[in-house]
Design an enzyme around this catalytic site. Structure first.
Site, short mmCIF file in Angstrom:
data_model
loop_
_atom_site.label_atom_id
_atom_site.label_comp_id
_atom_site.label_asym_id
_atom_site.label_seq_id
_atom_site.Cartn_x
_atom_site.Cartn_y
_atom_site.Cartn_z
N GLU A 114 0.84 -1.20 0.00
CA GLU A 114 0.00 0.00 0.00
C GLU A 114 0.87 1.25 0.00
O GLU A 114 0.56 2.24 -0.67
CB GLU A 114 -0.94 0.00 1.20
N GLU A 147 1.38 6.22 -7.23
CA GLU A 147 0.35 7.20 -7.58
C GLU A 147 0.90 8.62 -7.56
O GLU A 147 0.62 9.41 -8.45
CB GLU A 147 -0.85 7.07 -6.64
#
Length: 127
Positions: free
Chosen positions: A69, A76
């Site tokens: 994560e 991102e």
């Protein structure tokens, strides 16, 4: 500041650790999924301790999900920086990083089922 190249330099290690914690805190404060995964991991570890089940597989599965994560958050951010406008390859990068988290999460659920369900079944009076 450039590194002096020594892996044994305590100041360098402390500084690097600070950067790592900054990334973890950023992710915790800005990413709802990371917060959910942190607390799901805490609950899984508490359940394992309560059930006297092996902690290592649960801890490793949690660490894998949380690590991916964090990588997803980094991907991102870099993609958004490099390609602020929509681009098909930007979507591929983001989707693939999210897919890695999904695969790890599914694996963590399998680990939880294998490790936690047998002792839970015993506590519940089923065995």
């Amino acid at each position: 500041m450039r590194s002096d190249g020594s892996a044994l330099n305590l100041r360098r290690w402390w500084r690097s650790t600070g950067f790592a914690w900054a990334g973890i805190l950023y992710s915790y404060n800005s990413q709802a999924n990371f917060r959910i995964e942190v607390w799901a991991g805490v609950l899984a570890l508490i359940a394992a301790a309560f059930l006297r089940a092996p902690l290592a597989p649960i801890a490793l599965a949690c660490a894998l999900v949380l690590s991916l994560e964090l990588v997803n958050t980094a991907v991102e951010a870099v993609v958004d920086l490099a390609s602020p406008e929509l681009h098909p390859l930007a979507k591929v990068a983001k989707d693939a990083a999210a897919g890695a988290v999904l695969v790890a999460s599914a694996g963590a659920l399998v680990v939880a089922a294998v490790v936690l369900l047998p002792p839970l079944w015993k506590v519940a009076g089923g065995g």
